[in-house]
Scaffold this active site. Structure first.
Site, mmCIF file in Angstrom:
data_model
loop_
_atom_site.group_PDB
_atom_site.id
_atom_site.type_symbol
_atom_site.label_atom_id
_atom_site.label_comp_id
_atom_site.label_asym_id
_atom_site.label_seq_id
_atom_site.Cartn_x
_atom_site.Cartn_y
_atom_site.Cartn_z
ATOM 1 N N GLY A 26 4.078 0.858 9.995
ATOM 2 C CA GLY A 26 3.028 0.656 8.986
ATOM 3 C C GLY A 26 3.325 1.510 7.755
ATOM 4 N N ARG A 60 8.495 -4.494 11.297
ATOM 5 C CA ARG A 60 8.556 -4.127 12.720
ATOM 6 C C ARG A 60 9.628 -5.034 13.330
ATOM 7 N NH1 ARG A 60 2.656 -3.007 11.842
ATOM 8 N NH2 ARG A 60 2.458 -0.792 12.184
ATOM 9 N N ASP A 98 5.821 7.216 15.203
ATOM 10 C CA ASP A 98 6.562 7.512 16.440
ATOM 11 C C ASP A 98 7.354 6.307 16.940
ATOM 12 O OD1 ASP A 98 3.450 7.650 18.397
ATOM 13 O OD2 ASP A 98 4.287 6.179 17.016
ATOM 14 N N THR A 109 2.763 8.007 8.326
ATOM 15 C CA THR A 109 1.755 7.086 8.869
ATOM 16 C C THR A 109 0.380 7.637 8.534
ATOM 17 O OG1 THR A 109 0.682 6.262 10.894
ATOM 18 C CG2 THR A 109 1.959 8.283 11.118
ATOM 19 N N ASP A 150 -2.153 7.517 10.292
ATOM 20 C CA ASP A 150 -2.897 7.884 11.509
ATOM 21 C C ASP A 150 -2.892 9.373 11.815
ATOM 22 O OD1 ASP A 150 -1.676 4.927 13.286
ATOM 23 O OD2 ASP A 150 -3.163 5.193 11.690
ATOM 24 N N ASP A 207 -1.017 10.929 13.800
ATOM 25 C CA ASP A 207 -1.011 10.992 15.281
ATOM 26 C C ASP A 207 0.330 11.450 15.840
ATOM 27 O OD1 ASP A 207 -0.359 7.444 15.981
ATOM 28 O OD2 ASP A 207 0.448 8.840 14.488
ATOM 29 N N ARG A 223 -5.395 3.503 14.780
ATOM 30 C CA ARG A 223 -4.809 3.012 16.043
ATOM 31 C C ARG A 223 -5.564 3.630 17.211
ATOM 32 N NH1 ARG A 223 -0.268 0.036 16.399
ATOM 33 N NH2 ARG A 223 0.634 0.740 14.448
HETATM 34 O O1 F6P Z 1 -0.293 2.816 12.205
HETATM 35 C C1 F6P Z 1 -0.929 2.587 10.985
HETATM 36 C C2 F6P Z 1 -1.930 1.468 11.148
HETATM 37 O O2 F6P Z 1 -2.560 1.255 9.921
HETATM 38 C C3 F6P Z 1 -2.975 1.724 12.213
HETATM 39 O O3 F6P Z 1 -3.983 2.622 11.790
HETATM 40 C C4 F6P Z 1 -3.466 0.314 12.436
HETATM 41 O O4 F6P Z 1 -4.105 0.151 13.691
HETATM 42 C C5 F6P Z 1 -2.162 -0.475 12.388
HETATM 43 O O5 F6P Z 1 -1.278 0.253 11.543
HETATM 44 C C6 F6P Z 1 -2.321 -1.861 11.832
HETATM 45 O O6 F6P Z 1 -1.052 -2.498 12.005
HETATM 46 P P1 F6P Z 1 -0.657 -3.792 11.116
HETATM 47 O O7 F6P Z 1 -0.415 -3.317 9.715
HETATM 48 O O8 F6P Z 1 0.598 -4.299 11.776
HETATM 49 O O9 F6P Z 1 -1.823 -4.737 11.186
#
Ligand code: F6P
Length: 328
Positions: A15, A76, A107, A130, A132, A134, A176
């Site tokens: 992300g 991804r 991670d 990120t 998050d 985390d 997340r």
């Molecule tokens: O990891 C960052 C994040 O924004 C999380 O907070 C969220 O759950 C996820 O990515 C959303 O993923 P995507 O952008 O693939 O919808």
């Protein structure tokens, strides 16, 4: 004595997060400072497999420190989980003469780097990017400070209409499966309740807390809900549940979503990105690899990548207590 590596690759993965461009800029500028070539790899590991490379001069990263997103794009990549994909990526790096890799991501991205390092003994360094926050081994990940400021700004706006209509708002935020964004932005925005996965408040205690707020004279309330919260109901079900059990409240829901990932990075994130980029490149030039750059007690540190990936980021218990007291 800095080891003479002559070409370093940099990519962003997972992300996106505000501050990634500032980190790319710092990696490129530090390479130029040490007369090392820097190659931008587009679309994360996908671009590595497709050899989507572009040499980046110090001037190529002009005017990006203040921009959100990532100029190198991100993706991804499932193929990178296969040996064939990793082999293709390695062959491309060797063909291009890239001798080390800076991975800016979360991670999941570091896992990719670890596998790659183990399979080919290829030097990698991680920069935690990120929203998050985390990741074990750093007090802050790039994008977190910007994201919580974005959330606070939005909740302040929601509070205007909540108080005008005496309404209760459930505001869902990202993160997340951790509650750092919810807890920090919730305290900063003066939320009446904060629901995070690290703490199981339970439905009954939520109702008690809302009734207490109401009784103490609060005519409107904001409840910040981390998307990974485990209360057992999503925000829309929580709305129905509270409306069914507290006739005195009109309830509305706001799911903030991907706006939390955008916007111009805060000064904190820009400075952090600049510091981490320098550390990442100079660590590689010192002949060290397989670390994640982090910030602990305002010092730029190195954590073995294996530990960063396996470790868990703990919720701040002192801040949790502050949030409880603030709902008095
Ligand atoms: O990891 C960052 C994040 O924004 C999380 O907070 C969220 O759950 C996820 O990515 C959303 O993923 P995507 O952008 O693939 O919808």
């Amino acid at each position: 004595m800095l080891k003479k590596i002559s070409k370093i690759g940099v990519l962003t993965s997972g992300g996106d997060a505000p501050g990634m461009n500032a980190a790319i800029r710092s990696v490129v500028r530090t390479c130029a400072y040490h007369e090392v070539e820097c190659v931008g790899i587009y679309r994360g590991f996908e671009g590595l497999i497709e050899a989507d490379f572009k040499s980046l001069s110090a001037r190529a990263v002009n005017n990006i420190i203040h921009t959100g997103g990532t100029m190198l794009k991100s993706a991804r990549c499932q193929d990178f989980r296969t040996e064939e994909g990793q082999q293709k990526a390695y062959n491309n790096l060797k063909k291009e003469g890239i001798e080390a890799l800076v991975i800016i991501g979360g991670d999941g991205s570091f896992n990719g780097g670890l596998v790659f390092n183990k399979a080919f003994n290829f030097p990698v360094i991680g920069i935690p990017g990120t929203i998050d926050n985390d990741i074990f081994g750093t007090n802050f990940t790039l994008g977190f400070d910007t994201a919580i400021n974005t959330v606070v700004e939005v909740i302040d706006k929601i509070r205007d209409t909540a108080s005008s209509h005496k309404r209760l708002f459930f505001v869902e935020v990202m993160g997340r499966d951790v509650g750092h964004i919810a807890l920090n932005a919730g305290v900063g925005a003066g939320a009446e309740e904060i629901l995070i996965p690290e703490e199981d408040l339970g439905l009954e205690r939520l109702l008690e807390s809302l009734r207490r707020s109401k009784k103490s004279g609060k005519s409107s309330s904001i409840v910040v809900v981390a998307e990974g919260d485990k209360i057992g109901k999503n925000v829309f079900e929580l709305k129905d549940y509270v409306e069914a059990n507290m006739e005195e409240y009109e309830v509305r829901v706001s799911v903030l979503g991907h706006m939390q990932r955008g916007g111009s990075p805060s000064c904190f994130d820009r400075v952090l990105a600049s510091r981490m980029g320098v550390k990442a490149v100079e660590t590689l030039l010192e002949g060290k690899s397989n670390y994640m750059v982090g910030i602990l007690d305002n010092k730029i540190t190195l954590t073995p990548l294996e530990k960063a990936v396996k470790g868990k980021s703990e919720i701040n218990k002192e801040l949790l207590r502050v949030s409880d007291i603030m709902t008095t």
